[in-house]
Enzyme design. Sequence first.
Site, PDB file in Angstrom:
ATOM      1  N   HIS A 292       9.126   6.563  -7.407  1.00 49.54           N
ATOM      2  CA  HIS A 292       7.725   6.218  -7.640  1.00 49.54           C
ATOM      3  C   HIS A 292       6.882   7.440  -7.297  1.00 49.54           C
ATOM      4  O   HIS A 292       6.888   7.910  -6.160  1.00 49.54           O
ATOM      5  CB  HIS A 292       7.336   5.027  -6.749  1.00 49.54           C
ATOM      6  CG  HIS A 292       5.920   4.558  -6.959  1.00 49.54           C
ATOM      7  ND1 HIS A 292       5.601   3.511  -7.787  1.00 49.54           N
ATOM      8  CD2 HIS A 292       4.752   4.996  -6.446  1.00 49.54           C
ATOM      9  CE1 HIS A 292       4.286   3.316  -7.766  1.00 49.54           C
ATOM     10  NE2 HIS A 292       3.754   4.208  -6.961  1.00 49.54           N
ATOM     11  N   HIS A 335       3.934   2.763   3.283  1.00 50.95           N
ATOM     12  CA  HIS A 335       3.236   4.033   3.471  1.00 50.95           C
ATOM     13  C   HIS A 335       2.410   4.031   4.756  1.00 50.95           C
ATOM     14  O   HIS A 335       1.799   3.028   5.113  1.00 50.95           O
ATOM     15  CB  HIS A 335       2.289   4.249   2.267  1.00 50.95           C
ATOM     16  CG  HIS A 335       1.766   5.642   2.130  1.00 50.95           C
ATOM     17  ND1 HIS A 335       0.610   5.929   1.442  1.00 50.95           N
ATOM     18  CD2 HIS A 335       2.232   6.830   2.579  1.00 50.95           C
ATOM     19  CE1 HIS A 335       0.395   7.231   1.469  1.00 50.95           C
ATOM     20  NE2 HIS A 335       1.361   7.803   2.157  1.00 50.95           N
ATOM     21  N   GLU A 341      -7.564   4.989   2.680  1.00 57.33           N
ATOM     22  CA  GLU A 341      -7.435   4.451   1.328  1.00 57.33           C
ATOM     23  C   GLU A 341      -8.283   3.186   1.192  1.00 57.33           C
ATOM     24  O   GLU A 341      -7.959   2.146   1.751  1.00 57.33           O
ATOM     25  CB  GLU A 341      -5.978   4.127   1.011  1.00 57.33           C
ATOM     26  CG  GLU A 341      -5.032   5.319   1.103  1.00 57.33           C
ATOM     27  CD  GLU A 341      -3.600   4.949   0.746  1.00 57.33           C
ATOM     28  OE1 GLU A 341      -3.393   3.887   0.128  1.00 57.33           O
ATOM     29  OE2 GLU A 341      -2.692   5.712   1.108  1.00 57.33           O
ATOM     30  N   HIS A 365      -7.173   0.577   4.021  1.00 62.22           N
ATOM     31  CA  HIS A 365      -6.043   0.952   4.860  1.00 62.22           C
ATOM     32  C   HIS A 365      -6.401   2.294   5.488  1.00 62.22           C
ATOM     33  O   HIS A 365      -6.413   3.327   4.821  1.00 62.22           O
ATOM     34  CB  HIS A 365      -4.754   1.033   4.037  1.00 62.22           C
ATOM     35  CG  HIS A 365      -4.399  -0.271   3.390  1.00 62.22           C
ATOM     36  ND1 HIS A 365      -3.891  -0.367   2.118  1.00 62.22           N
ATOM     37  CD2 HIS A 365      -4.501  -1.548   3.841  1.00 62.22           C
ATOM     38  CE1 HIS A 365      -3.683  -1.639   1.810  1.00 62.22           C
ATOM     39  NE2 HIS A 365      -4.048  -2.383   2.845  1.00 62.22           N
ATOM     40  N   HIS A 371       0.891   0.132   5.324  1.00 62.38           N
ATOM     41  CA  HIS A 371       0.562  -0.754   4.212  1.00 62.38           C
ATOM     42  C   HIS A 371       1.656  -0.634   3.160  1.00 62.38           C
ATOM     43  O   HIS A 371       2.537   0.220   3.247  1.00 62.38           O
ATOM     44  CB  HIS A 371      -0.807  -0.416   3.614  1.00 62.38           C
ATOM     45  CG  HIS A 371      -0.949   1.015   3.188  1.00 62.38           C
ATOM     46  ND1 HIS A 371      -1.220   2.044   4.078  1.00 62.38           N
ATOM     47  CD2 HIS A 371      -0.836   1.612   1.974  1.00 62.38           C
ATOM     48  CE1 HIS A 371      -1.290   3.188   3.442  1.00 62.38           C
ATOM     49  NE2 HIS A 371      -1.047   2.955   2.160  1.00 62.38           N
TER      50      HIS A 371
END
Length: 443
Positions: A292, A335, A341, A365, A371
């Site tokens: 990803h 993460h 974020e 976050h 998260h």
Amino acid sequence: MAGLKYLTGFGNEFASEDPRCPGSLPEGQNSPQVCPYGLYAEQLSGSAFTCPRATNKRSWLYRILPSVRHKPFTPMNCGNLSENWNEVEPDPNQLRWMPFTVTKASEKKVDFVLGLHTICGAGDSKSRSGIAIHIYTCNTSMIDRCFQNSDGDFLIVPQKGEILITTEFGKMMVEPNEICVIQQGMRFTVDVFGETRGYVLEVYGAHFELPDLGPIGANGLANPRDFQIPVAWFEDRTVASGYTIINKYQGKLFSCQQDFSPFNVVAWHGNYTPYKYNLENFMVINCVAFDHADPSIFTVLTAKTTRPGVAIADFVIFPPRWGVADHTFRPPYYHRNCMSEFMGLIKGHYEAKEEGFQPGGASLHSIMTPHGPDFDCFEKNSTAELKPERVAEGTMAFMFESSFSMAVTKWGLETCQRLDKSYYKCWEPLKSHFNPNWRPSSK
């Protein structure tokens, strides 16, 4: 609005004059002794005079009366607009908000300025370094009043209802799934057509620019040709009852009165303008083999710090695209980040949390706060058949990512009453899959 025209490009040298006054742009110079049609020449500077040519921002406006003609500014109530990052204790938890409430016009008329609510931010407008994130909820157009942000740039993301923005440079119609940027010092007013909601990213001390493409090459992501700039439009209108100029200055609101419309610019030229962009035009780059990729590949605009590769804020989107990665957990990974974020949802369902994160809501976050996908997302995608599939079809989520450690306001934590205090529970069902007897398969 049918009939609105735009210039195209990003950061270009533009020139525009209202067709009702042909020849209104001076030829060969910026400030002639007498301007065509008896206009006043006024420069709007978006950078220091001595900035390198590549970053020097300014426009010349040719107007019926100069903006200096107004009564003195006086303080006004800031409502829920704030730059007080210390009014409540810090909260390092994962935070999520349900869709923010839009007041009905039958209950109270709220225009764009009255409907601005600061949810989080950091830094300081006085030192020209920082960020603020606001929610706007409104139901009424601004009548004989306009807004000017002396502190920084506004990146506006409509989520519910289109907005007609009249600026000194002309008019822009901005719909959900489009964005617009009103740069520092530009005066504008907002017309709405019903209950309206959206998000605002404000940056101090830098302007938004296109991210560098590096090995991607010369094309991709948000292409410069897809940005739209309004064309000159003016009104020569006297307002005997008074026109109100609202100025956001050092985090506070001030207002003054004048007896004419500020949208009296007959012609202009320069590279410092408002602009809009349709998110559907974003050329998506994605992984086509395995793993990803980091979300930075979805950056539309960035406001840089002086540190290479580090942003005051990046505006990132998660648009419809193909997912084709082999032997890969395709949703976003778990993460912890040295950046903050803040996410919002314009429409649809975000892939990592299809329940709970709703259009018109948000999440934050904070720096180093864990998260990632919720339980349902993890279980489903850990066993899913990996075939080519459309991801985020009918969806547009976005992220304001910042190097600042943002504080949440009292309005965001308490007053708005939209904080989802059960958010943490979406991860509670996650269970251990550890198998100490597992062994690599022989090759």
